[in-house]
Design a protein around this motif. Structure first.
Motif, PDB file in Angstrom:
ATOM      1  N   ARG A   1     -54.544  10.332  16.265  1.00 46.17           N
ATOM      2  CA  ARG A   1     -53.097  10.536  16.404  1.00 46.17           C
ATOM      3  C   ARG A   1     -52.273   9.934  15.277  1.00 46.17           C
ATOM      4  N   SER A   2     -52.434   8.658  15.008  1.00 47.71           N
ATOM      5  CA  SER A   2     -51.599   8.056  13.967  1.00 47.71           C
ATOM      6  C   SER A   2     -51.949   8.578  12.574  1.00 47.71           C
ATOM      7  N   PRO A   3     -53.231   8.854  12.231  1.00 43.13           N
ATOM      8  CA  PRO A   3     -53.498   9.461  10.931  1.00 43.13           C
ATOM      9  C   PRO A   3     -52.890  10.871  10.811  1.00 43.13           C
ATOM     10  N   SER A   4     -52.863  11.611  11.931  1.00 46.07           N
ATOM     11  CA  SER A   4     -52.232  12.937  11.919  1.00 46.07           C
ATOM     12  C   SER A   4     -50.743  12.810  11.639  1.00 46.07           C
ATOM     13  N   ALA A   5     -50.097  11.884  12.339  1.00 44.78           N
ATOM     14  CA  ALA A   5     -48.665  11.660  12.129  1.00 44.78           C
ATOM     15  C   ALA A   5     -48.395  11.196  10.699  1.00 44.78           C
ATOM     16  N   GLU A   6     -49.258  10.342  10.177  1.00 46.18           N
ATOM     17  CA  GLU A   6     -49.111   9.871   8.797  1.00 46.18           C
ATOM     18  C   GLU A   6     -49.201  11.040   7.817  1.00 46.18           C
ATOM     19  N   ALA A   7     -50.183  11.908   8.007  1.00 42.31           N
ATOM     20  CA  ALA A   7     -50.367  13.042   7.094  1.00 42.31           C
ATOM     21  C   ALA A   7     -49.185  14.005   7.138  1.00 42.31           C
ATOM     22  N   VAL A   8     -48.707  14.297   8.344  1.00 38.65           N
ATOM     23  CA  VAL A   8     -47.561  15.201   8.480  1.00 38.65           C
ATOM     24  C   VAL A   8     -46.319  14.597   7.827  1.00 38.65           C
ATOM     25  N   MET A   9     -46.053  13.319   8.100  1.00 36.68           N
ATOM     26  CA  MET A   9     -44.870  12.675   7.535  1.00 36.68           C
ATOM     27  C   MET A   9     -44.956  12.577   6.017  1.00 36.68           C
ATOM     28  N   LYS A  10     -46.137  12.287   5.477  1.00 40.78           N
ATOM     29  CA  LYS A  10     -46.294  12.244   4.020  1.00 40.78           C
ATOM     30  C   LYS A  10     -45.942  13.586   3.404  1.00 40.78           C
ATOM     31  N   LYS A  11     -46.360  14.677   4.045  1.00 42.77           N
ATOM     32  CA  LYS A  11     -46.045  16.011   3.545  1.00 42.77           C
ATOM     33  C   LYS A  11     -44.540  16.270   3.600  1.00 42.77           C
ATOM     34  N   LEU A  12     -43.906  15.912   4.699  1.00 44.02           N
ATOM     35  CA  LEU A  12     -42.459  16.105   4.829  1.00 44.02           C
ATOM     36  C   LEU A  12     -41.684  15.288   3.803  1.00 44.02           C
ATOM     37  N   VAL A  13     -42.108  14.046   3.609  1.00 44.52           N
ATOM     38  CA  VAL A  13     -41.451  13.167   2.645  1.00 44.52           C
ATOM     39  C   VAL A  13     -41.643  13.705   1.226  1.00 44.52           C
ATOM     40  N   GLN A  14     -42.856  14.159   0.921  1.00 42.32           N
ATOM     41  CA  GLN A  14     -43.137  14.731  -0.396  1.00 42.32           C
ATOM     42  C   GLN A  14     -42.286  15.980  -0.628  1.00 42.32           C
ATOM     43  N   ASP A  15     -42.219  16.856   0.367  1.00 38.48           N
ATOM     44  CA  ASP A  15     -41.424  18.079   0.241  1.00 38.48           C
ATOM     45  C   ASP A  15     -39.939  17.783   0.043  1.00 38.48           C
ATOM     46  N   ALA A  16     -39.474  16.670   0.601  1.00 40.19           N
ATOM     47  CA  ALA A  16     -38.073  16.273   0.464  1.00 40.19           C
ATOM     48  C   ALA A  16     -37.810  15.528  -0.842  1.00 40.19           C
ATOM     49  N   GLY A  17     -38.870  15.278  -1.626  1.00 36.10           N
ATOM     50  CA  GLY A  17     -38.720  14.572  -2.898  1.00 36.10           C
ATOM     51  C   GLY A  17     -38.469  13.083  -2.735  1.00 36.10           C
ATOM     52  N   LEU A  18     -38.898  12.520  -1.624  1.00 33.19           N
ATOM     53  CA  LEU A  18     -38.655  11.107  -1.351  1.00 33.19           C
ATOM     54  C   LEU A  18     -39.915  10.256  -1.399  1.00 33.19           C
ATOM     55  N   ASP A  19     -41.015  10.812  -1.893  1.00 31.48           N
ATOM     56  CA  ASP A  19     -42.282  10.088  -1.865  1.00 31.48           C
ATOM     57  C   ASP A  19     -42.276   8.815  -2.694  1.00 31.48           C
ATOM     58  N   GLY A  20     -41.365   8.639  -3.596  1.00 31.44           N
ATOM     59  CA  GLY A  20     -41.267   7.399  -4.355  1.00 31.44           C
ATOM     60  C   GLY A  20     -40.506   6.311  -3.625  1.00 31.44           C
ATOM     61  N   ARG A  21     -39.797   6.687  -2.554  1.00 31.82           N
ATOM     62  CA  ARG A  21     -38.958   5.727  -1.833  1.00 31.82           C
ATOM     63  C   ARG A  21     -39.454   5.395  -0.437  1.00 31.82           C
ATOM     64  N   ILE A  22     -40.340   6.210   0.109  1.00 31.03           N
ATOM     65  CA  ILE A  22     -40.797   5.992   1.477  1.00 31.03           C
ATOM     66  C   ILE A  22     -42.313   5.837   1.491  1.00 31.03           C
ATOM     67  N   LYS A  23     -42.779   4.706   1.955  1.00 33.48           N
ATOM     68  CA  LYS A  23     -44.207   4.430   2.073  1.00 33.48           C
ATOM     69  C   LYS A  23     -44.621   4.653   3.528  1.00 33.48           C
ATOM     70  N   ILE A  24     -45.724   5.360   3.734  1.00 32.44           N
ATOM     71  CA  ILE A  24     -46.156   5.721   5.074  1.00 32.44           C
ATOM     72  C   ILE A  24     -47.605   5.291   5.268  1.00 32.44           C
ATOM     73  N   ASP A  25     -47.895   4.736   6.437  1.00 32.44           N
ATOM     74  CA  ASP A  25     -49.251   4.296   6.743  1.00 32.44           C
ATOM     75  C   ASP A  25     -49.489   4.470   8.242  1.00 32.44           C
ATOM     76  N   SER A  26     -50.742   4.268   8.648  1.00 35.65           N
ATOM     77  CA  SER A  26     -51.084   4.334  10.061  1.00 35.65           C
ATOM     78  C   SER A  26     -51.995   3.168  10.407  1.00 35.65           C
TER      79      SER A  26
END
Length: 66
Positions: free
Chosen positions: A20-45
Motif C-alpha cells: 500500500r504505501s509503496p503504491s501511494a509513493e509511486a503514484v504521488m511521485k508521478k503526480l509530483v513529477q507531472d506537476a513539475g514539482l519533483d525538485g521541491r517535494i520529497k516522497i517516501d514510504s
C-alpha cells in the motif's frame, strides 16, 4: 495569498511497506513529477511493523510510478 517556496516531505505509512504505501509513493511521485514539482517535494514510504524487514516492495506496487 503568497506561495511558500520551501521543500516539502510526504511520508506514506502502512503496516509492512510492501504494497500500500509503496503504491501511494509511486503514484504521488508521478503526480509530483507531472506537476513539475519533483525538485521541491520529497516522497517516501514506510511500514510500522518489522515483520517484513527482509521483504522489498512488491514490483507491481511500484509499476504505477515514473
Amino acid at each position: 495569498m503568497e506561495e511558500k517556496k520551501g521543500e516539502y516531505k510526504i511520508l506514506f505509512v502502512c503496516l509492512g511497506n510492501i504494497c500500500r504505501s509503496p503504491s501511494a509513493e509511486a503514484v504521488m511521485k508521478k503526480l509530483v513529477q507531472d506537476a513539475g514539482l519533483d525538485g521541491r517535494i520529497k516522497i517516501d514510504s514506510a511500514g510500522i511493523l518489522g515483520i517484513t524487514q527482509e521483504k522489498k516492495p512488491i514490483r507491481d506496487a511500484l509499476a504505477c510510478g515514473p
